[in-house]
Motif scaffolding. Structure first.
Motif, PDB file in Angstrom:
ATOM      1  N   GLY A   7      41.405   4.746  43.568  1.00 36.64           N
ATOM      2  CA  GLY A   7      42.445   5.763  43.398  1.00 36.64           C
ATOM      3  C   GLY A   7      41.768   7.120  43.410  1.00 36.64           C
ATOM      4  N   SER A   8      41.728   7.732  44.605  1.00 32.34           N
ATOM      5  CA  SER A   8      40.948   8.970  44.755  1.00 32.34           C
ATOM      6  C   SER A   8      41.847  10.118  45.158  1.00 32.34           C
ATOM      7  N   GLY A   9      42.996  10.205  44.469  1.00 35.11           N
ATOM      8  CA  GLY A   9      43.916  11.314  44.690  1.00 35.11           C
ATOM      9  C   GLY A   9      43.530  12.481  43.802  1.00 35.11           C
ATOM     10  N   ASN A  10      44.540  13.056  43.108  1.00 40.95           N
ATOM     11  CA  ASN A  10      44.292  14.238  42.276  1.00 40.95           C
ATOM     12  C   ASN A  10      43.209  13.967  41.230  1.00 40.95           C
ATOM     13  N   VAL A  11      43.368  12.881  40.462  1.00 36.97           N
ATOM     14  CA  VAL A  11      42.442  12.584  39.356  1.00 36.97           C
ATOM     15  C   VAL A  11      41.112  12.039  39.879  1.00 36.97           C
ATOM     16  N   GLY A  12      41.190  10.952  40.663  1.00 39.55           N
ATOM     17  CA  GLY A  12      39.961  10.321  41.162  1.00 39.55           C
ATOM     18  C   GLY A  12      39.149  11.269  42.033  1.00 39.55           C
ATOM     19  N   LEU A  34      42.321   5.677  56.100  1.00 33.16           N
ATOM     20  CA  LEU A  34      42.306   6.655  55.008  1.00 33.16           C
ATOM     21  C   LEU A  34      43.551   7.535  55.052  1.00 33.16           C
ATOM     22  N   SER A  35      44.102   7.830  53.877  1.00 37.34           N
ATOM     23  CA  SER A  35      45.263   8.722  53.764  1.00 37.34           C
ATOM     24  C   SER A  35      44.816  10.165  54.009  1.00 37.34           C
ATOM     25  N   GLU A  36      45.791  11.049  54.194  1.00 39.08           N
ATOM     26  CA  GLU A  36      45.499  12.480  54.382  1.00 39.08           C
ATOM     27  C   GLU A  36      44.654  13.020  53.227  1.00 39.08           C
ATOM     28  N   LYS A  37      45.038  12.607  51.980  1.00 36.88           N
ATOM     29  CA  LYS A  37      44.311  13.083  50.792  1.00 36.88           C
ATOM     30  C   LYS A  37      42.858  12.640  50.851  1.00 36.88           C
ATOM     31  N   ASN A  38      42.621  11.388  51.281  1.00 42.49           N
ATOM     32  CA  ASN A  38      41.252  10.878  51.339  1.00 42.49           C
ATOM     33  C   ASN A  38      40.465  11.507  52.487  1.00 42.49           C
ATOM     34  N   ALA A  66      42.273   5.086  38.878  1.00 43.27           N
ATOM     35  CA  ALA A  66      43.102   6.303  38.850  1.00 43.27           C
ATOM     36  C   ALA A  66      44.183   6.201  39.922  1.00 43.27           C
ATOM     37  N   THR A  67      44.924   5.115  39.855  1.00 44.04           N
ATOM     38  CA  THR A  67      46.005   4.845  40.815  1.00 44.04           C
ATOM     39  C   THR A  67      47.350   4.949  40.082  1.00 44.04           C
ATOM     40  N   PRO A  68      48.457   4.876  40.811  1.00 39.86           N
ATOM     41  CA  PRO A  68      49.728   4.657  40.095  1.00 39.86           C
ATOM     42  C   PRO A  68      49.583   3.364  39.282  1.00 39.86           C
ATOM     43  N   THR A 122      44.530  12.344  29.607  1.00 41.14           N
ATOM     44  CA  THR A 122      45.309  13.199  28.689  1.00 41.14           C
ATOM     45  C   THR A 122      45.449  14.648  29.134  1.00 41.14           C
ATOM     46  N   THR A 123      44.918  14.988  30.301  1.00 41.79           N
ATOM     47  CA  THR A 123      45.051  16.370  30.751  1.00 41.79           C
ATOM     48  C   THR A 123      45.231  16.386  32.256  1.00 41.79           C
ATOM     49  N   GLY A 124      45.629  17.527  32.798  1.00 37.17           N
ATOM     50  CA  GLY A 124      45.864  17.633  34.233  1.00 37.17           C
ATOM     51  C   GLY A 124      44.568  17.566  35.028  1.00 37.17           C
ATOM     52  N   PHE A 125      44.688  17.154  36.288  1.00 40.77           N
ATOM     53  CA  PHE A 125      43.475  16.983  37.105  1.00 40.77           C
ATOM     54  C   PHE A 125      42.735  18.307  37.303  1.00 40.77           C
ATOM     55  N   GLU A 126      43.474  19.427  37.251  1.00 40.00           N
ATOM     56  CA  GLU A 126      42.808  20.731  37.419  1.00 40.00           C
ATOM     57  C   GLU A 126      41.820  20.964  36.280  1.00 40.00           C
ATOM     58  N   GLY A 194      52.947  25.742  32.236  1.00 42.97           N
ATOM     59  CA  GLY A 194      52.023  25.726  33.375  1.00 42.97           C
ATOM     60  C   GLY A 194      50.850  24.796  33.106  1.00 42.97           C
ATOM     61  N   ARG A 195      50.136  24.432  34.178  1.00 36.52           N
ATOM     62  CA  ARG A 195      49.096  23.394  34.089  1.00 36.52           C
ATOM     63  C   ARG A 195      47.758  23.922  33.578  1.00 36.52           C
ATOM     64  N   ASN A 196      47.645  25.254  33.402  1.00 34.09           N
ATOM     65  CA  ASN A 196      46.390  25.797  32.867  1.00 34.09           C
ATOM     66  C   ASN A 196      46.457  25.898  31.353  1.00 34.09           C
TER      67      ASN A 196
HETATM   68  N1  LIG Z   1      47.881  14.144  38.295  1.00 33.26           N
HETATM   69  C1  LIG Z   1      47.359  14.361  37.065  1.00 33.26           C
HETATM   70  O1  LIG Z   1      47.103  15.535  36.672  1.00 33.26           O
HETATM   71  C2  LIG Z   1      47.049  13.195  36.168  1.00 33.26           C
HETATM   72  C3  LIG Z   1      46.364  13.432  34.965  1.00 33.26           C
HETATM   73  C4  LIG Z   1      46.011  12.352  34.146  1.00 33.26           C
HETATM   74  C5  LIG Z   1      46.344  11.058  34.530  1.00 33.26           C
HETATM   75  N2  LIG Z   1      47.037  10.861  35.679  1.00 33.26           N
HETATM   76  C6  LIG Z   1      47.330   9.462  36.075  1.00 33.26           C
HETATM   77  O2  LIG Z   1      46.343   9.109  37.051  1.00 33.26           O
HETATM   78  C7  LIG Z   1      46.895   8.227  38.015  1.00 33.26           C
HETATM   79  C8  LIG Z   1      46.710   8.845  39.409  1.00 33.26           C
HETATM   80  O3  LIG Z   1      47.388  10.087  39.482  1.00 33.26           O
HETATM   81  P1  LIG Z   1      47.103  11.092  40.693  1.00 33.26           P
HETATM   82  O4  LIG Z   1      47.904  12.310  40.414  1.00 33.26           O
HETATM   83  O5  LIG Z   1      45.642  11.209  40.930  1.00 33.26           O
HETATM   84  O6  LIG Z   1      47.789  10.270  41.899  1.00 33.26           O
HETATM   85  P2  LIG Z   1      47.622  10.471  43.465  1.00 33.26           P
HETATM   86  O7  LIG Z   1      47.078  11.818  43.771  1.00 33.26           O
HETATM   87  O8  LIG Z   1      48.914  10.063  44.073  1.00 33.26           O
HETATM   88  O9  LIG Z   1      46.497   9.392  43.865  1.00 33.26           O
HETATM   89  C9  LIG Z   1      46.730   8.020  43.763  1.00 33.26           C
HETATM   90  C10 LIG Z   1      45.579   7.283  44.421  1.00 33.26           C
HETATM   91  O10 LIG Z   1      45.768   5.875  44.233  1.00 33.26           O
HETATM   92  C11 LIG Z   1      45.520   5.219  45.464  1.00 33.26           C
HETATM   93  N3  LIG Z   1      46.193   3.918  45.490  1.00 33.26           N
HETATM   94  C12 LIG Z   1      47.518   3.655  45.389  1.00 33.26           C
HETATM   95  N4  LIG Z   1      47.744   2.314  45.453  1.00 33.26           N
HETATM   96  C13 LIG Z   1      46.533   1.738  45.606  1.00 33.26           C
HETATM   97  C14 LIG Z   1      46.085   0.379  45.742  1.00 33.26           C
HETATM   98  N5  LIG Z   1      46.960  -0.657  45.720  1.00 33.26           N
HETATM   99  N6  LIG Z   1      44.755   0.149  45.913  1.00 33.26           N
HETATM  100  C15 LIG Z   1      43.868   1.186  45.931  1.00 33.26           C
HETATM  101  N7  LIG Z   1      44.219   2.481  45.792  1.00 33.26           N
HETATM  102  C16 LIG Z   1      45.534   2.746  45.632  1.00 33.26           C
HETATM  103  C17 LIG Z   1      46.017   6.198  46.502  1.00 33.26           C
HETATM  104  O11 LIG Z   1      45.476   5.864  47.759  1.00 33.26           O
HETATM  105  P3  LIG Z   1      46.098   6.433  49.141  1.00 33.26           P
HETATM  106  O12 LIG Z   1      45.718   7.874  49.188  1.00 33.26           O
HETATM  107  O13 LIG Z   1      45.454   5.568  50.171  1.00 33.26           O
HETATM  108  O14 LIG Z   1      47.598   6.237  49.034  1.00 33.26           O
HETATM  109  C18 LIG Z   1      45.469   7.511  45.933  1.00 33.26           C
HETATM  110  O15 LIG Z   1      44.103   7.648  46.258  1.00 33.26           O
HETATM  111  C19 LIG Z   1      48.364   8.010  37.623  1.00 33.26           C
HETATM  112  O16 LIG Z   1      48.469   6.819  36.883  1.00 33.26           O
HETATM  113  C20 LIG Z   1      48.680   9.219  36.745  1.00 33.26           C
HETATM  114  O17 LIG Z   1      49.672   8.921  35.767  1.00 33.26           O
HETATM  115  C21 LIG Z   1      47.388  11.888  36.527  1.00 33.26           C
END
Ligand SMILES: NC(=O)c1ccc[n+]([C@@H]2O[C@H](COP(=O)([O-])OP(=O)(O)OC[C@H]3O[C@@H](n4cnc5c(N)ncnc54)[C@H](OP(=O)(O)O)[C@@H]3O)[C@@H](O)[C@H]2O)c1
Length: 204
Positions: A7-12, A34-38, A66-68, A122-126, A194-196
């Protein structure tokens, strides 16, 4: 440390950049193509850091999830033998639990022999990409039953620049830690601050 990030989106993606900067060996366990984000993350950290989930996990002793939250049910099928490895759960399942479990931590604790800890939720990815406010590190928090996993999570939080990584308690506090995350989300988003914004425990 050798760290696999699932899970290498916002958090990862943010933690990957921080841990590479701190000198760790980071591998992204990604979905292909790979997705656009990756693709965008690859331009920052290099394409050679991307592997299929199973290979990334096999090569690393520390795994960040760090996935859904609901994705854990599919990821569990790919984990293989993770006995003794540390798994850090950064997800928040408050809106959507990975049924029949309340949280990803509980699914991992039930289905694997890994050392599991809840942290980086517990905090935003920023704030993970930059935990400094007026040159002072904000706090990270962790919960779970494994002291070994907590040591790893604490070191990785300090390596990002967090001021400290506060122990919230054992596994009975994991859901409270997710509610604590919801408190940040409430202030930042629902109450419009706000997220800051960030939490820090003060002592006297
Ligand atoms: N956003 C925040 O500020 C924040 C802060 C703290 C905790 N969190 C938690 O952290 C988690 C991730 O949030 P995010 O905002 O980083 O989400 P995100 O940006 O949408 O990233 C999600 C990542 O999970 C990957 N993924 C989804 N299904 C998968 C699977 N079956 N196998 C492998 N990888 C998979 C996605 O891959 P693809 O790109 O290939 O779809 C993407 O890399 C959530 O549970 C959220 O509640 C978020």
């Amino acid at each position: 440390m050798n760290i696999a990030i699932i899970g290498s989106g916002n958090v990862g993606g943010s933690l990957a950049q921080q841990w590479i900067k701190a000198g760790h060996n980071v591998l992204i366990g990604a979905q292909f193509p790979l997705s656009e984000k990756n693709i965008s993350l690859a331009t920052k950290i290099g394409e050679d850091r991307f592997a299929v989930v199973e290979n990334a996990i096999k090569q690393c002793e520390v795994i960040l999830i760090a996935t859904p939250p609901e994705a854990i049910l599919k990821i569990l099928e790919k984990l293989g033998d993770v006995t003794g490895k540390t798994i850090i759960d950064a997800t928040n399942a408050i809106m959507k639990a990975p049924e029949p479990y309340q949280t990803v931590y509980h699914a991992l604790a039930d289905k694997t022999n890994a050392e599991v800890v809840k942290c980086f939720n517990t905090t935003g990815f920023e704030n993970m990409l930059n935990p400094l406010y007026q040159d002072e590190g904000i706090d990270m928090f962790m919960a779970g039953d494994s002291d070994k996993a907590k040591e790893v999570a604490k070191k990785l939080a300090l390596d990002c620049g967090f001021g400290s990584c506060i122990d919230f308690g054992k596994s009975d506090k994991v859901e409270l830690l997710e509610k604590f995350a919801l408190s940040w989300i409430n202030l930042a988003i629902m109450q419009g601050m706000g997220r800051n914004i960030a939490f820090k425990v003060l002592h006297r």
